[in-house]
Write a protein that holds these residues in place. Structure first.
Motif, PDB file in Angstrom:
ATOM      1  N   GLY A  84       0.770  -1.193  -0.041  1.00 48.84           N
ATOM      2  CA  GLY A  84      -0.160  -0.008   0.135  1.00 48.84           C
ATOM      3  C   GLY A  84       0.905   1.206   0.141  1.00 48.84           C
ATOM      4  N   ASP A  85       0.157   2.446   0.057  1.00 45.99           N
ATOM      5  CA  ASP A  85       0.829   3.649   0.120  1.00 45.99           C
ATOM      6  C   ASP A  85       0.321   4.545   1.307  1.00 45.99           C
ATOM      7  OD1 ASP A  85      -1.453   4.317  -0.938  1.00 45.99           O
ATOM      8  OD2 ASP A  85      -0.632   5.565  -2.472  1.00 45.99           O
ATOM      9  N   GLY A  86       0.224   3.845   2.452  1.00 45.31           N
ATOM     10  CA  GLY A  86      -0.122   4.599   3.895  1.00 45.31           C
ATOM     11  C   GLY A  86      -1.547   4.428   4.114  1.00 45.31           C
ATOM     12  N   VAL A  87      -1.909   5.777   5.043  1.00 50.85           N
ATOM     13  CA  VAL A  87      -3.397   5.829   5.548  1.00 50.85           C
ATOM     14  C   VAL A  87      -4.130   6.682   4.710  1.00 50.85           C
ATOM     15  CG1 VAL A  87      -4.723   6.148   7.437  1.00 50.85           C
ATOM     16  CG2 VAL A  87      -2.652   4.827   7.758  1.00 50.85           C
ATOM     17  N   TYR A  88      -5.437   6.346   4.280  1.00 51.09           N
ATOM     18  CA  TYR A  88      -6.263   7.233   3.687  1.00 51.09           C
ATOM     19  C   TYR A  88      -7.418   7.493   4.531  1.00 51.09           C
ATOM     20  CZ  TYR A  88      -4.179   6.617  -0.869  1.00 51.09           C
ATOM     21  OH  TYR A  88      -3.411   6.493  -1.900  1.00 51.09           O
ATOM     22  N   THR A  91     -14.103  11.837   5.176  1.00 47.70           N
ATOM     23  CA  THR A  91     -14.844  12.499   6.161  1.00 47.70           C
ATOM     24  C   THR A  91     -16.386  12.729   5.630  1.00 47.70           C
ATOM     25  OG1 THR A  91     -14.209  14.774   5.473  1.00 47.70           O
ATOM     26  CG2 THR A  91     -13.155  13.701   7.355  1.00 47.70           C
ATOM     27  N   ASP A  92     -16.500  12.171   4.391  1.00 47.04           N
ATOM     28  CA  ASP A  92     -17.851  12.088   3.741  1.00 47.04           C
ATOM     29  C   ASP A  92     -18.369  10.897   3.392  1.00 47.04           C
ATOM     30  OD1 ASP A  92     -16.275  11.844   1.533  1.00 47.04           O
ATOM     31  OD2 ASP A  92     -16.373  13.566   0.743  1.00 47.04           O
ATOM     32  N   GLY A  93     -18.102   9.955   4.004  1.00 45.01           N
ATOM     33  CA  GLY A  93     -18.636   8.493   3.709  1.00 45.01           C
ATOM     34  C   GLY A  93     -18.066   7.726   2.798  1.00 45.01           C
ATOM     35  N   GLY A  94     -16.901   8.238   2.267  1.00 43.59           N
ATOM     36  CA  GLY A  94     -16.123   7.695   0.967  1.00 43.59           C
ATOM     37  C   GLY A  94     -16.279   8.347  -0.271  1.00 43.59           C
ATOM     38  N   MET A  95     -17.096   9.437  -0.352  1.00 44.00           N
ATOM     39  CA  MET A  95     -16.987  10.160  -1.532  1.00 44.00           C
ATOM     40  C   MET A  95     -15.636  10.673  -1.917  1.00 44.00           C
ATOM     41  SD  MET A  95     -20.776  12.274  -1.147  1.00 44.00           S
ATOM     42  CE  MET A  95     -20.507  13.304  -2.361  1.00 44.00           C
ATOM     43  N   THR A  96     -14.895  11.429  -0.994  1.00 42.57           N
ATOM     44  CA  THR A  96     -13.409  11.675  -1.517  1.00 42.57           C
ATOM     45  C   THR A  96     -12.578  11.170  -0.263  1.00 42.57           C
ATOM     46  OG1 THR A  96     -14.004  13.647   0.015  1.00 42.57           O
ATOM     47  CG2 THR A  96     -14.212  13.886  -2.331  1.00 42.57           C
ATOM     48  N   TRP A  97     -11.342  10.969  -0.698  1.00 44.44           N
ATOM     49  CA  TRP A  97     -10.225  10.174   0.077  1.00 44.44           C
ATOM     50  C   TRP A  97      -9.157  11.242  -0.073  1.00 44.44           C
ATOM     51  CZ3 TRP A  97     -11.010   6.058   3.240  1.00 44.44           C
ATOM     52  CH2 TRP A  97     -12.292   5.310   2.837  1.00 44.44           C
ATOM     53  N   GLU A  98      -8.232  11.125   1.225  1.00 45.00           N
ATOM     54  CA  GLU A  98      -7.063  11.844   1.481  1.00 45.00           C
ATOM     55  C   GLU A  98      -6.158  10.852   2.231  1.00 45.00           C
ATOM     56  OE1 GLU A  98      -5.130  15.707   3.868  1.00 45.00           O
ATOM     57  OE2 GLU A  98      -7.266  15.193   4.148  1.00 45.00           O
ATOM     58  N   ASN A  99      -4.945  10.973   1.343  1.00 46.40           N
ATOM     59  CA  ASN A  99      -3.786  10.182   1.680  1.00 46.40           C
ATOM     60  C   ASN A  99      -3.346  10.906   3.102  1.00 46.40           C
ATOM     61  OD1 ASN A  99      -1.139   9.125   2.495  1.00 46.40           O
ATOM     62  ND2 ASN A  99      -1.335   7.835   0.647  1.00 46.40           N
ATOM     63  N   THR A 100      -3.181  10.504   4.141  1.00 48.20           N
ATOM     64  CA  THR A 100      -2.905  11.144   5.367  1.00 48.20           C
ATOM     65  C   THR A 100      -1.464  10.976   5.755  1.00 48.20           C
ATOM     66  OG1 THR A 100      -3.877   9.754   6.866  1.00 48.20           O
ATOM     67  CG2 THR A 100      -5.114  11.394   6.065  1.00 48.20           C
ATOM     68  N   GLY A 101      -0.809  10.052   5.363  1.00 51.06           N
ATOM     69  CA  GLY A 101       0.704   9.860   5.579  1.00 51.06           C
ATOM     70  C   GLY A 101       0.925   8.124   6.021  1.00 51.06           C
TER      71      GLY A 101
END
Length: 184
Positions: A84-88, A91-101
Motif C-alpha cells: 500500500g501507500d499509507g493511510v487514507y 470525512t464524507d462516507g467515502g465520496m472523497t479520500w485523502e492520503n494522510t501519510g
C-alpha cells in the motif's frame, strides 16, 4: 463474492448509526460501500493510489469518517499481497479520500481509534513484505492523521500486525507482533 485469491475481503465495517450501510475492504480491489445491507455494492476507492486494503476503521462518533490502511498485512509469497501507500481518510462516507501519510509502511494490519478521543489514531504497520524495514511498528496521530509519530519500534524485521485498546482505559494498548522475514 469472488472465490479467487484476488477477491479476498480483508475487512468489513458497519456504520453504527445506520446499520444498512457497510464497507468492505479487499485484498486487491479497493473499497466497496453498500447502503442496503450488502444486497448491492459500489466501488468508492478506485481513484486512489493503492488498491490493496489491509484494514478499515470507522469513527463511532462520526460515522462519515473512515480510515483505510493500505497494503494487506497477511501476505505470503503466493497470496498476491500488494503493498500500500499509507493511510487514507474520508470525512464524507467515502465520496472523497485523502492520503494522510505513512506512505512507506507498505502493509497495515490494523487501525484503532481512542474511544475517548477519536482524533487519537493508532496504526499497526507490518512494513515491507520481502525485507527489513524501519517503517515497522506502531504509529500514533493525535490530530486525526495529520501528523504521525512512531511510538513502538521493535526491530527492522518485526512486524506489528494487530492492535487493541483497553475498553475502560484507553491509555492501555495491546500490540501483536512477530519477527518474520518473508521471501518470494
Amino acid at each position: 463474492g469472488p472465490i479467487n485469491i484476488g477477491g479476498r475481503i480483508t475487512d468489513l465495517v458497519l456504520d453504527p448509526s445506520n446499520q444498512t450501510t457497510l464497507y468492505a475492504g479487499t485484498a486487491s480491489g479497493g473499497i466497496f460501500k453498500s447502503t442496503n445491507v450488502g444486497n448491492s455494492w459500489t466501488p468508492i476507492f478506485d481513484n486512489e493510489g493503492a488498491m490493496s486494503i489491509g484494514n478499515l476503521t470507522i469513527d463511532p462518533q462520526n460515522p462519515q469518517t473512515l480510515y483505510a490502511g493500505t497494503g494487506e498485512a497477511n501476505g505470503s509469497f503466493d497470496s498476491a499481497a500488494f503493498p500500500g501507500d499509507g493511510v487514507y481518510k474520508t470525512t464524507d462516507g467515502g465520496m472523497t479520500w485523502e492520503n494522510t501519510g505513512l506512505e512507506n509502511t507498505e502493509h497495515i494490519g490494523r487501525i484503532v481509534l481512542d474511544p475517548s478521543n477519536t482524533e487519537r489514531v493508532f496504526v499497526a504497520a507490518a512494513g515491507t513484505l520481502y525485507g527489513k524495514s524501519t517503517e515497522r511498528g506502531v504509529y500514533r496521530s493525535s490530530n486525526g492523521g495529520t501528523d504521525w509519530e512512531q511510538v513502538l519500534f521493535i526491530s527492522d524485521s518485526t512486524a506489528v500486525i494487530d492492535l487493541a485498546i483497553h475498553p475502560n482505559n484507553p491509555s492501555i494498548i495491546f500490540a501483536a507482533s512477530w519477527e518474520r522475514l518473508r521471501y518470494p
